[in-house]
Write an enzyme that holds these catalytic residues in place. Structure first.
Site, PDB file in Angstrom:
ATOM      1  N   HIS A 264       0.809  -1.224   0.000  1.00  0.00           N
ATOM      2  CA  HIS A 264       0.000   0.000   0.000  1.00  0.00           C
ATOM      3  C   HIS A 264       0.843   1.274   0.000  1.00  0.00           C
ATOM      4  O   HIS A 264       0.292   2.367  -0.115  1.00  0.00           O
ATOM      5  CB  HIS A 264      -0.924   0.017   1.223  1.00  0.00           C
ATOM      6  CG  HIS A 264      -1.995  -1.034   1.170  1.00  0.00           C
ATOM      7  ND1 HIS A 264      -2.942  -1.086   0.167  1.00  0.00           N
ATOM      8  CD2 HIS A 264      -2.266  -2.078   1.984  1.00  0.00           C
ATOM      9  CE1 HIS A 264      -3.756  -2.119   0.378  1.00  0.00           C
ATOM     10  NE2 HIS A 264      -3.367  -2.736   1.463  1.00  0.00           N
TER      11      HIS A 264
ATOM     12  N   ARG B  15       6.815  -5.512   3.409  1.00  0.00           N
ATOM     13  CA  ARG B  15       5.591  -6.181   2.946  1.00  0.00           C
ATOM     14  C   ARG B  15       5.565  -6.053   1.429  1.00  0.00           C
ATOM     15  O   ARG B  15       5.676  -4.951   0.885  1.00  0.00           O
ATOM     16  CB  ARG B  15       4.336  -5.549   3.552  1.00  0.00           C
ATOM     17  CG  ARG B  15       3.079  -6.153   2.915  1.00  0.00           C
ATOM     18  CD  ARG B  15       1.836  -5.941   3.713  1.00  0.00           C
ATOM     19  NE  ARG B  15       1.355  -4.573   3.689  1.00  0.00           N
ATOM     20  CZ  ARG B  15       0.195  -4.205   4.230  1.00  0.00           C
ATOM     21  NH1 ARG B  15      -0.561  -5.095   4.856  1.00  0.00           N
ATOM     22  NH2 ARG B  15      -0.199  -2.952   4.179  1.00  0.00           N
TER      23      ARG B  15
ATOM     24  N   GLU C  71      -5.727 -12.520   6.786  1.00  0.00           N
ATOM     25  CA  GLU C  71      -6.578 -11.331   6.802  1.00  0.00           C
ATOM     26  C   GLU C  71      -7.887 -11.528   6.047  1.00  0.00           C
ATOM     27  O   GLU C  71      -8.500 -10.557   5.605  1.00  0.00           O
ATOM     28  CB  GLU C  71      -5.817 -10.088   6.307  1.00  0.00           C
ATOM     29  CG  GLU C  71      -5.024 -10.241   5.035  1.00  0.00           C
ATOM     30  CD  GLU C  71      -4.222  -8.990   4.678  1.00  0.00           C
ATOM     31  OE1 GLU C  71      -4.352  -7.935   5.322  1.00  0.00           O
ATOM     32  OE2 GLU C  71      -3.450  -9.076   3.708  1.00  0.00           O
TER      33      GLU C  71
ATOM     34  N   ASP D 133      -8.380  -5.745   6.962  1.00  0.00           N
ATOM     35  CA  ASP D 133      -8.942  -6.629   5.941  1.00  0.00           C
ATOM     36  C   ASP D 133      -9.714  -7.781   6.573  1.00  0.00           C
ATOM     37  O   ASP D 133     -10.743  -8.200   6.031  1.00  0.00           O
ATOM     38  CB  ASP D 133      -7.829  -7.156   5.024  1.00  0.00           C
ATOM     39  CG  ASP D 133      -7.466  -6.133   3.965  1.00  0.00           C
ATOM     40  OD1 ASP D 133      -8.387  -5.562   3.354  1.00  0.00           O
ATOM     41  OD2 ASP D 133      -6.267  -5.879   3.761  1.00  0.00           O
TER      42      ASP D 133
HETATM   43  C1  3PY Z   1      -4.766  -4.888   7.486  1.00  0.00           C
HETATM   44  O1  3PY Z   1      -5.073  -4.532   8.634  1.00  0.00           O
HETATM   45  O2  3PY Z   1      -5.534  -5.429   6.692  1.00  0.00           O
HETATM   46  C2  3PY Z   1      -3.413  -4.679   7.025  1.00  0.00           C
HETATM   47  O3  3PY Z   1      -3.038  -5.206   6.005  1.00  0.00           O
HETATM   48  C3  3PY Z   1      -2.560  -3.753   7.796  1.00  0.00           C
HETATM   49  O4  3PY Z   1      -1.693  -3.082   6.991  1.00  0.00           O
HETATM   50 MG    MG Z   2      -4.491  -5.869   4.752  1.00  0.00          MG
END
Ligand code: 3PY
Ligand code: MG
Length: 267
Positions: free
Chosen positions: A47, A72, A151, A177
Site C-alpha cells: 500500500h 511487505r 486477513e 482486511d
Molecule cells: C490490514 O489490517 O488489513 C493490514 O493489512 C494492515 O496493513
Molecule cells: Mg491488509
C-alpha cells in the site's frame, strides 16, 4: 544494535519487537524512525509508495539507524520478496495468503534449497548483515523470516493448513482486511470485539504450531492487547500518521493559530 543482531533470533526467543510502518518512499524516513527508537522498520510495498530503488536505499539507511529491516510485498509478488531479501530484508510479510499452496509458494521463494528455490546472489544482504557468503548461506534460511498475512475468513478457515507449511516461519494478521472479510464488506472494524477474539484464536493456534505471530497495530493499547494474546511482532506508528500528528502538535504551540480542520492522515 550491532550488525550481528538478528530479528529472527529475538522473535524466536519470545522477545516483543515493535516495527514502525513506512508508506513514504523517502529513504531517510526509516533512518529517522530507527534513530527515534523503533527496533524494526517495515517498508510497505503493498500500500506504500515504494519502488525497488527506494526500498534498497531505505534498507541501507534503516541499517545505518540501527533497526531491523522488514518489507511487505504486493499481493502474490513472490519475485519481489526474493529481490528484497537479496537487498537485506530480514523478514518478508506476504499479504492475502489464503491457502496452503499460496503459503508454500511464498515461503519457498525466500528460502534456499532444499527448503525452497531462492536463487543465489545476496551481495547486499551479506554487507548489511556483516556476514561472508559462507556464513550467510549457512544462516539465511533461519535468519530470513517468511510471514504469511492472515486477513480473510478463508485464511482463518485454512489456518491449520497454512501453519503446516514447514518453510513458513509464521503469520502476520491484518485486522482491517480481516474485519472487512468477516463482515462481508459491511464494516471496517479492526478494533472490534469479534476481530479481537479471532486475532486471539489465530495467535493461540500459531503458537501451538511453534510458529511466530505478528499483527498490525495502530496504538499502544493494541500493542499491549496483542502481546497478551501471544503476538511478538507488532507494528505501531505509520510514517504518514506520525508526521501528521507531529505537525499538528508543533503548530499547536503557536497560540494565535487556529488548529487545522483538514483531514487527518489515516490508514
Ligand atoms: C490490514 O489490517 O488489513 C493490514 O493489512 C494492515 O496493513
Ligand atoms: Mg491488509
Amino acid at each position: 544494535m550491532s550488525e550481528r543482531s538478528f530479528l529472527a533470533d529475538k522473535l524466536r526467543a519470545g522477545q516483543p519487537v515493535i516495527t514502525s510502518w513506512c508508506l513514504l518512499s523517502a529513504p531517510m524516513v526509516p533512518e529517522l524512525l530507527a534513530r527515534a527508537g523503533y527496533e524494526a522498520v517495515t517498508l510497505d510495498l503493498q500500500h506504500g509508495m515504494f519502488d525497488f530503488d527506494a526500498a534498497v536505499d531505505s534498507f541501507a539507511l534503516t541499517a545505518l539507524g540501527g533497526a531491523h529491516r522488514i518489507a511487505r510485498i504486493p499481493v502474490g509478488d513472490n519475485a519481489m520478496g526474493s529481490r528484497l531479501v537479496d537487498m537485506g530484508a530480514e523478514c518478508i510479510i506476504a499479504p492475502m495468503i489464503n491457502s496452503r499452496a499460496e503459503a508454500e509458494a511464498f515461503a519457498r521463494s525466500i528460502k534456499y534449497p532444499p527448503a525452497g528455490e531462492r536463487s543465489w546472489s545476496p551481495y547486499r544482504a551479506t554487507m548489511l548483515s556483516g556476514q561472508s557468503n559462507e556464513e550467510y548461506l549457512e544462516n539465511a534460511n533461519r535468519q530470513t523470516l517468511a510471514l504469511a498475512m492472515i486477513e480473510t475468513r478463508e485464511a482463518v478457515e485454512a489456518l491449520d493448513d497454512i501453519l503446516s507449511v514447514p518453510e513458513l516461519d509464521g503469520i502476520f494478521v491484518g485486522p482491517s482486511d480481516l474485519s472487512l472479510s468477516l463482515s462481508q464488506g459491511s464494516a471496517l472494524d479492526p478494533d472490534g470485539e469479534e476481530t479481537a477474539r479471532i486475532c486471539g484464536e489465530i495467535a493461540a493456534k500459531t503458537r501451538e504450531a511453534g510458529k511466530l505471530a505478528g499483527i498490525f497495530c495502530l496504538s499502544g493499547e493494541k500493542v499491549e492487547q496483542a502481546i497478551s494474546q501471544g503476538y511478538r511482532l507488532m507494528s505501531h506508528g505509520v510514517d504518514t500518521m506520525l508526521l501528521d500528528h507531529a505537525a499538528r502538535s508543533a503548530l499547536d504551540e503557536i497560540s494565535w493559530l487556529e488548529p487545522s480542520d483538514g483531514p487527518k492522515a489515516g490508514y
